[in-house]
Design an enzyme around this catalytic site. Structure first.
Site, short mmCIF file in Angstrom:
data_model
loop_
_atom_site.label_atom_id
_atom_site.label_comp_id
_atom_site.label_asym_id
_atom_site.label_seq_id
_atom_site.Cartn_x
_atom_site.Cartn_y
_atom_site.Cartn_z
N HIS A 168 24.48 46.52 20.37
CA HIS A 168 24.06 47.87 20.75
C HIS A 168 23.24 48.42 19.59
O HIS A 168 23.54 48.12 18.43
CB HIS A 168 25.27 48.80 20.92
N CYS A 262 30.69 54.35 17.93
CA CYS A 262 31.06 53.93 19.29
C CYS A 262 32.08 54.88 19.91
O CYS A 262 32.12 55.05 21.12
CB CYS A 262 31.66 52.53 19.28
#
Ligand code: ARG
Length: 277
Positions: A168, A262
């Site tokens: 990511h 996150c």
């Protein structure tokens, strides 16, 4: 240089059902034991840190059977109060999107819709001043980038990730302030590296060791940078650049391939990042 913090609004999900029972990134090993109580304690420390810094933290209720739901950054992207809910790549996480589709309208957001193409929210979309930096290569697709650019009406700058450990964008790059970022160059394709050099000639570069400690999975309010405490190189570099790094222990959540950022979905209100609301 004196760095100024602005008050932020975050959405977080308590890791009540946290576990590693499948593997969708190289960090996840279902054979390794996890300790949910420890994950909860580390997450609570992070939440308390944010509120202690003066930020607003809202909570979305976790749901059983969704062990990755603590990673709120992936649930949506919120820019100028408009919400684009994620469409997860992996079936194990698909149902998380429903929780966000319900939460936002129930909390006063009127512009809410789900992405049509694979889009993992602020895991791959990072608001940086008047643009959005967008990762692709593993999860969020180029088609999704175009969709987001149209929906938000803000330029979306695509960056290609090439190292599966940094799947990511928020595992490879942190937006520190409207015009400054830190990143791990080797996580990006040669072309994207060139683009980053051009856009951010003064960026902080992370070493391989700091990147491996998930040091780039950090949250900045313009002054305080909350990051994994093991990223000691970055902690020093950030101080040199006038930031106030705050190291935290998120080791339990790292077993699922996630850390500080996150766990944190920033709800960008009216105006883009860096402006107070
Ligand atoms: N296990 C999760 C996954 O692979 C971790 C997500 C981490 N989130 C993030 N924003 N990088 O999807």
């Amino acid at each position: 240089m004196e760095r100024a913090a602005t008050r932020r609004h975050y959405l977080m999900v308590r890791p009540t059902y946290f576990d590693v029972v499948y593997s969708i990134n190289p960090w996840m090993n279902p054979e390794k034991p996890t300790f949910t109580g420890l994950a909860v304690a580390q997450w609570e420390g992070l939440r308390d840190l944010f509120t202690g810094l003066g930020h607003r933290v809202d909570l979305l209720d976790p749901r059983p059977g969704l062990p990755d739901m603590v990673f709120a950054a992936n649930g949506a992207t919120v820019v100028d109060g408009r919400v684009l809910v994620a469409r997860f790549r992996d079936s194990q996480r698909t149902a998380e999107a429903e929780a966000y589709l319900e939460w936002f309208p129930a909390h006063g957001y009127t512009d809410v819709r789900q992405a049509r193409w694979t889009n993992e929210g602020e895991g791959d979309y990072l608001v940086a001043g008047s643009r959005i930096l967008a990762g692709t290569g593993f999860r969020t697709t180029l088609r999704a980038h175009r969709e987001s650019q149209e929906y938000f009406g803000v330029p979306v700058v695509g960056l290609t990730l090439v190292d599966p450990r940094f799947y990511h964008l928020d595992t490879a790059l942190t937006v520190l302030a409207e015009d400054t970022v830190m990143y791990y160059p080797k996580a990006f394709s040669a072309e994207s590296r060139e683009l980053l050099e051009e856009l951010y000639p003064d960026a902080v570069h992370a070493t391989a060791a700091d990147a491996a400690e998930f040091g780039l999975n950090a949250v900045s309010d313009g002054r305080h940078v909350v990051l994994p405490q093991a990223a000691t190189g970055l902690i020093g570099r950030l101080r040199e650049h006038g930031f106030e790094p705050i190291g935290v222990d998120m080791s339990e959540l790292l077993k699922a391939g996630g850390s500080v950022k996150c766990c944190t979905l920033e709800l960008h209100g009216t105006g883009l990042a860096g402006r107070s609301h």
